[in-house]
Design a protein around this motif. Structure first.
Motif, PDB file in Angstrom:
ATOM      1  N   GLU A  55     -29.032 -12.973 -18.763  1.00 35.59           N
ATOM      2  CA  GLU A  55     -28.131 -12.161 -17.938  1.00 35.59           C
ATOM      3  C   GLU A  55     -28.837 -11.350 -16.857  1.00 35.59           C
ATOM      4  O   GLU A  55     -28.208 -10.909 -15.899  1.00 35.59           O
ATOM      5  CB  GLU A  55     -27.252 -11.254 -18.799  1.00 35.59           C
ATOM      6  CG  GLU A  55     -27.991 -10.262 -19.644  1.00 35.59           C
ATOM      7  CD  GLU A  55     -27.005  -9.458 -20.502  1.00 35.59           C
ATOM      8  OE1 GLU A  55     -26.055  -8.940 -19.908  1.00 35.59           O
ATOM      9  OE2 GLU A  55     -27.204  -9.379 -21.720  1.00 35.59           O
ATOM     10  N   GLN A  60     -14.873 -22.659 -19.480  1.00 37.82           N
ATOM     11  CA  GLN A  60     -15.429 -22.021 -20.671  1.00 37.82           C
ATOM     12  C   GLN A  60     -16.718 -22.712 -21.070  1.00 37.82           C
ATOM     13  O   GLN A  60     -16.823 -23.922 -20.995  1.00 37.82           O
ATOM     14  CB  GLN A  60     -14.427 -22.115 -21.820  1.00 37.82           C
ATOM     15  CG  GLN A  60     -13.254 -21.190 -21.629  1.00 37.82           C
ATOM     16  CD  GLN A  60     -12.275 -21.243 -22.790  1.00 37.82           C
ATOM     17  OE1 GLN A  60     -12.578 -21.791 -23.842  1.00 37.82           O
ATOM     18  NE2 GLN A  60     -11.108 -20.663 -22.591  1.00 37.82           N
ATOM     19  N   GLY A  61     -17.676 -21.921 -21.488  1.00 42.49           N
ATOM     20  CA  GLY A  61     -18.951 -22.489 -21.914  1.00 42.49           C
ATOM     21  C   GLY A  61     -20.001 -21.407 -21.915  1.00 42.49           C
ATOM     22  O   GLY A  61     -19.797 -20.346 -21.305  1.00 42.49           O
ATOM     23  N   PRO A  62     -21.115 -21.664 -22.595  1.00 41.74           N
ATOM     24  CA  PRO A  62     -22.164 -20.638 -22.682  1.00 41.74           C
ATOM     25  C   PRO A  62     -22.871 -20.429 -21.342  1.00 41.74           C
ATOM     26  O   PRO A  62     -22.941 -21.342 -20.528  1.00 41.74           O
ATOM     27  CB  PRO A  62     -23.131 -21.218 -23.720  1.00 41.74           C
ATOM     28  CG  PRO A  62     -22.893 -22.694 -23.698  1.00 41.74           C
ATOM     29  CD  PRO A  62     -21.462 -22.899 -23.311  1.00 41.74           C
ATOM     30  N   TRP A  63     -23.384 -19.218 -21.151  1.00 38.03           N
ATOM     31  CA  TRP A  63     -24.152 -18.922 -19.940  1.00 38.03           C
ATOM     32  C   TRP A  63     -25.416 -19.783 -19.912  1.00 38.03           C
ATOM     33  O   TRP A  63     -26.028 -20.025 -20.954  1.00 38.03           O
ATOM     34  CB  TRP A  63     -24.521 -17.430 -19.908  1.00 38.03           C
ATOM     35  CG  TRP A  63     -23.334 -16.556 -19.648  1.00 38.03           C
ATOM     36  CD1 TRP A  63     -22.014 -16.938 -19.667  1.00 38.03           C
ATOM     37  CD2 TRP A  63     -23.357 -15.167 -19.347  1.00 38.03           C
ATOM     38  NE1 TRP A  63     -21.216 -15.863 -19.374  1.00 38.03           N
ATOM     39  CE2 TRP A  63     -22.014 -14.762 -19.183  1.00 38.03           C
ATOM     40  CE3 TRP A  63     -24.367 -14.217 -19.191  1.00 38.03           C
ATOM     41  CZ2 TRP A  63     -21.663 -13.451 -18.866  1.00 38.03           C
ATOM     42  CZ3 TRP A  63     -24.036 -12.917 -18.872  1.00 38.03           C
ATOM     43  CH2 TRP A  63     -22.684 -12.535 -18.707  1.00 38.03           C
ATOM     44  N   HIS A  64     -25.791 -20.205 -18.696  1.00 38.02           N
ATOM     45  CA  HIS A  64     -26.963 -21.073 -18.559  1.00 38.02           C
ATOM     46  C   HIS A  64     -28.255 -20.293 -18.346  1.00 38.02           C
ATOM     47  O   HIS A  64     -29.323 -20.829 -18.517  1.00 38.02           O
ATOM     48  CB  HIS A  64     -26.781 -22.020 -17.363  1.00 38.02           C
ATOM     49  CG  HIS A  64     -25.844 -23.145 -17.625  1.00 38.02           C
ATOM     50  ND1 HIS A  64     -24.812 -23.045 -18.523  1.00 38.02           N
ATOM     51  CD2 HIS A  64     -25.788 -24.403 -17.123  1.00 38.02           C
ATOM     52  CE1 HIS A  64     -24.156 -24.192 -18.546  1.00 38.02           C
ATOM     53  NE2 HIS A  64     -24.728 -25.029 -17.708  1.00 38.02           N
ATOM     54  N   GLN A  86     -16.657 -11.982 -18.111  1.00 30.94           N
ATOM     55  CA  GLN A  86     -17.488 -12.739 -19.054  1.00 30.94           C
ATOM     56  C   GLN A  86     -18.002 -14.029 -18.432  1.00 30.94           C
ATOM     57  O   GLN A  86     -18.406 -14.950 -19.125  1.00 30.94           O
ATOM     58  CB  GLN A  86     -16.678 -13.053 -20.322  1.00 30.94           C
ATOM     59  CG  GLN A  86     -16.368 -11.821 -21.150  1.00 30.94           C
ATOM     60  CD  GLN A  86     -17.630 -11.100 -21.601  1.00 30.94           C
ATOM     61  OE1 GLN A  86     -18.456 -11.669 -22.310  1.00 30.94           O
ATOM     62  NE2 GLN A  86     -17.790  -9.847 -21.190  1.00 30.94           N
ATOM     63  N   SER A  87     -17.969 -14.092 -17.104  1.00 31.57           N
ATOM     64  CA  SER A  87     -18.368 -15.324 -16.420  1.00 31.57           C
ATOM     65  C   SER A  87     -19.727 -15.210 -15.759  1.00 31.57           C
ATOM     66  O   SER A  87     -20.034 -14.191 -15.132  1.00 31.57           O
ATOM     67  CB  SER A  87     -17.358 -15.677 -15.320  1.00 31.57           C
ATOM     68  OG  SER A  87     -16.137 -16.071 -15.872  1.00 31.57           O
ATOM     69  N   GLN A  88     -20.496 -16.275 -15.885  1.00 34.67           N
ATOM     70  CA  GLN A  88     -21.708 -16.407 -15.092  1.00 34.67           C
ATOM     71  C   GLN A  88     -21.388 -17.422 -13.998  1.00 34.67           C
ATOM     72  O   GLN A  88     -21.022 -18.563 -14.284  1.00 34.67           O
ATOM     73  CB  GLN A  88     -22.861 -16.888 -15.967  1.00 34.67           C
ATOM     74  CG  GLN A  88     -24.199 -16.785 -15.272  1.00 34.67           C
ATOM     75  CD  GLN A  88     -25.371 -16.948 -16.234  1.00 34.67           C
ATOM     76  OE1 GLN A  88     -25.418 -17.918 -16.986  1.00 34.67           O
ATOM     77  NE2 GLN A  88     -26.303 -16.015 -16.210  1.00 34.67           N
ATOM     78  N   GLU A 142     -16.999 -16.763 -23.291  1.00 29.85           N
ATOM     79  CA  GLU A 142     -17.918 -16.888 -22.158  1.00 29.85           C
ATOM     80  C   GLU A 142     -17.507 -18.039 -21.242  1.00 29.85           C
ATOM     81  O   GLU A 142     -17.025 -19.066 -21.694  1.00 29.85           O
ATOM     82  CB  GLU A 142     -19.336 -17.165 -22.671  1.00 29.85           C
ATOM     83  CG  GLU A 142     -20.024 -15.930 -23.190  1.00 29.85           C
ATOM     84  CD  GLU A 142     -21.499 -16.169 -23.488  1.00 29.85           C
ATOM     85  OE1 GLU A 142     -21.991 -17.300 -23.365  1.00 29.85           O
ATOM     86  OE2 GLU A 142     -22.159 -15.189 -23.861  1.00 29.85           O
ATOM     87  N   ARG A 143     -17.752 -17.814 -19.952  1.00 27.98           N
ATOM     88  CA  ARG A 143     -17.502 -18.871 -18.974  1.00 27.98           C
ATOM     89  C   ARG A 143     -18.745 -19.031 -18.119  1.00 27.98           C
ATOM     90  O   ARG A 143     -19.474 -18.064 -17.871  1.00 27.98           O
ATOM     91  CB  ARG A 143     -16.339 -18.494 -18.047  1.00 27.98           C
ATOM     92  CG  ARG A 143     -14.992 -18.421 -18.735  1.00 27.98           C
ATOM     93  CD  ARG A 143     -13.936 -17.848 -17.788  1.00 27.98           C
ATOM     94  NE  ARG A 143     -12.662 -17.777 -18.464  1.00 27.98           N
ATOM     95  CZ  ARG A 143     -11.803 -18.799 -18.545  1.00 27.98           C
ATOM     96  NH1 ARG A 143     -12.087 -19.946 -17.957  1.00 27.98           N
ATOM     97  NH2 ARG A 143     -10.667 -18.666 -19.188  1.00 27.98           N
ATOM     98  N   CYS A 144     -18.961 -20.241 -17.630  1.00 31.91           N
ATOM     99  CA  CYS A 144     -20.107 -20.485 -16.754  1.00 31.91           C
ATOM    100  C   CYS A 144     -19.806 -21.700 -15.894  1.00 31.91           C
ATOM    101  O   CYS A 144     -19.312 -22.714 -16.394  1.00 31.91           O
ATOM    102  CB  CYS A 144     -21.357 -20.748 -17.597  1.00 31.91           C
ATOM    103  SG  CYS A 144     -22.845 -20.966 -16.613  1.00 31.91           S
TER     104      CYS A 144
END
Ligand SMILES: Nc1nc2c(ncn2[C@@H]2O[C@H](COP(=O)(O)OP(=O)(O)OP(=O)(O)O)[C@@H](O)[C@H]2O)c(=O)[nH]1
Ligand SMILES: [Mg+2]
Length: 297
Positions: free
Chosen positions: A178, A171-175, A52-54, A3-5
């Motif tokens: 969705e 890279q990092g979890p979605w904030h 996979q990006s927010q 995941e990307r954010c």
């Protein structure tokens, strides 16, 4: 998949098409748009998803030489929107001449540490043979990671830009969940949709001299929502224009706004608009808080 954010600040002169672009990247209308400059007054986050990006897009008020307190607060909000951004998108109207306003934004953006992406928008209106020259001229002035030529209204180039942003996000979890498309509350969106009608239906300086405040909001058991909003103007003569002959103008504004708010809320909406004269509404701290702007000294 990883995941990307990340955060993307959308900056530019008034009317460059920033809000239109944010809506296009999100895939739904989250920000109001009008042909008049200085439509956006406060920062608003539109949330786009690609691969996979927010991508958290910060739509900002256009940057210009501010005069009134409201203008100063708007321009301050725009620059603050760029803080901690993973990318700055500089949106330029490719169909308009480069002038003092674009120059001012260029200078400001140039001083920022964030990686920059140049977006030439409105290419559907621009002369093709001038686009490359414009891109070269701007790239000379500003170190950019990439240049995109797009049309936010017809979608040309928007998908390429979305992909580029998706890959650029850290890279990092979605904030956000969705299905969330923006960070605005329903109350704010409703006030903005009424303000959009003021921009679309009124002329000259009137939209700039007005603001919309929520007075009352009631979600009823029958599934409908009752909303009372106050339209603030500076002078009696402006109130007379907004109300129109026999209340006709206010009725048209209210009908269009009610329809837009109903579509947003997916509920039946009863909208009541009241016009109030307050020569100094732009000096009212409470109103700034309500519309989400910090007070600017
Ligand atoms: N032809 C054309 N018109 C566009 C394009 N993008 C935006 N517009 C129009 O340009 C006008 C301004 O668009 P906005 O998205 O409100 O511009 P903005 O940069 O957010 O403006 P402010 O909020 O005032 O700073 C609207 O009438 C849009 O429909 C485009 O790619 N092509
Ligand atoms: Mg805008």
């Amino acid at each position: 998949m990883i995941e990307r954010c990340g955060l993307v600040a959308v900056l530019g002169a008034p009317n460059a098409g920033k809000s239109t672009l944010v809506n296009a990247l999100v895939g739904q209308k989250v920000a109001i748009v009008s042909p008049k400059a200085q439509t956006t007054r406060t920062r608003l986050m539109g949330i786009a998803i690609a691969d996979q990006s927010q991508i958290l897009l910060v739509d900002t008020p256009g940057i210009f030489a501010p005069r009134r307190r409201l203008d100063r607060a708007m321009v301050k909000a725009a620059w603050e929107g760029a803080e901690h951004a993973d990318r700055v998108l500089l949106v330029v109207d490719a169909a308009a001449k480069l002038g003092a306003r674009v120059e001012q934004v260029l200078e400001g953006v140039d001083q920022r540490p964030e990686p920059k992406i140049l977006v030439l928008n409105k290419v559907d209106l621009a002369r093709k043979e001038e686009l490359l020259g414009l891109a070269a001229q701007l790239s000379d002035r500003l170190k950019t990671e990439a240049v995109f030529m797009i049309s936010a209204t017809n979608g040309d180039g928007v998908e390429d830009l979305r992909r580029h942003l998706a890959e650029a996000m850290p890279q990092g979890p979605w904030h956000y969940p969705e299905d969330q498309l923006s960070d605005a509350t329903d109350r704010m969106v409703a006030a903005e949709l009424t303000r959009e009608q003021l921009y679309l239906q009124l002329h000259a300086e009137l939209p700039y001299s007005s603001a919309v405040e929520t007075e009352k909001w009631e979600d009823r058991k029958d599934g409908s929502t009752v909303i009372h909003q106050q339209i603030l103007v500076e002078r009696d003569s402006q109130k007379a224009i907004i109300v129109g002959k026999g209340g006709s103008r206010l009725k048209a504004i209210g009908e269009a706004a009610r329809k837009a708010i109903g579509e947003h809320l997916e509920r039946k909406v009863h909208l009541f608009l009241h016009v109030k004269v307050n020569p100094r509404w732009d000096e009212d701290r409470g109103l700034y808080r309500e519309i989400g702007l910090d007070w600017a000294d």
